[in-house]
Design a protein around this motif. Structure first.
Motif, PDB file in Angstrom:
ATOM      1  N   ALA A 187      80.326  85.078  35.144  1.00  0.00           N
ATOM      2  CA  ALA A 187      81.265  84.664  36.181  1.00  0.00           C
ATOM      3  C   ALA A 187      82.705  84.958  35.784  1.00  0.00           C
ATOM      4  O   ALA A 187      83.620  84.664  36.559  1.00  0.00           O
ATOM      5  N   VAL A 220      87.973  83.819  45.962  1.00  0.00           N
ATOM      6  CA  VAL A 220      87.252  82.903  46.846  1.00  0.00           C
ATOM      7  C   VAL A 220      88.159  81.724  47.160  1.00  0.00           C
ATOM      8  O   VAL A 220      88.625  81.042  46.243  1.00  0.00           O
ATOM      9  N   PHE A 266      87.648  84.148  41.043  1.00  0.00           N
ATOM     10  CA  PHE A 266      86.255  83.716  41.028  1.00  0.00           C
ATOM     11  C   PHE A 266      85.961  82.763  39.868  1.00  0.00           C
ATOM     12  O   PHE A 266      85.229  81.786  40.036  1.00  0.00           O
ATOM     13  N   TRP A 285      84.394  79.122  40.247  1.00  0.00           N
ATOM     14  CA  TRP A 285      83.135  78.790  39.575  1.00  0.00           C
ATOM     15  C   TRP A 285      83.265  77.490  38.782  1.00  0.00           C
ATOM     16  O   TRP A 285      82.409  76.611  38.849  1.00  0.00           O
TER      17      TRP A 285
END
Length: 93
Positions: free
Chosen positions: A25, A32, A37, A41
């Motif tokens: 990740a 997002v 990201f 996450w």
């Protein structure tokens, strides 16, 4: 131990989310909700951790309640658990 208490596997989910999947990740793109990201996450993992702990606690509580009720066992036959032994029976009129 896991065979007897499988609900404790919920405690591995945050560990896997933080450490196990982190190398996969570790990306800046895609973005997002305006966050890179990796930040997204970690935010999701942080929000899921209390849920996983609650599920493990719930499973443990159910297990201990089952053990407690199995230890008690059924009462003597003919006894009414709602009625005290000191109560007098009603007289016929």
């Amino acid at each position: 131990m896991i065979a007897r208490r499988p609900h404790l596997l919920w405690l591995l989910v945050p560990f896997v989310l933080y450490l196990g999947v982190l190398p996969f990740a570790n990306r800046v793109r895609p973005v997002v909700l305006g966050l890179p990201f990796l930040f997204f996450w970690l935010l999701c993992a942080t929000l899921l951790t209390p849920l996983c702990v609650w599920l493990a606690h719930r499973g443990d509580r159910k297990r201990s309640a089952r053990k407690r009720s199995a230890r008690k066992g059924p009462g003597p036959e003919g006894s009414d658990p709602g009625r005290s032994t000191r109560e007098r029976p009603e007289r016929a009129a």
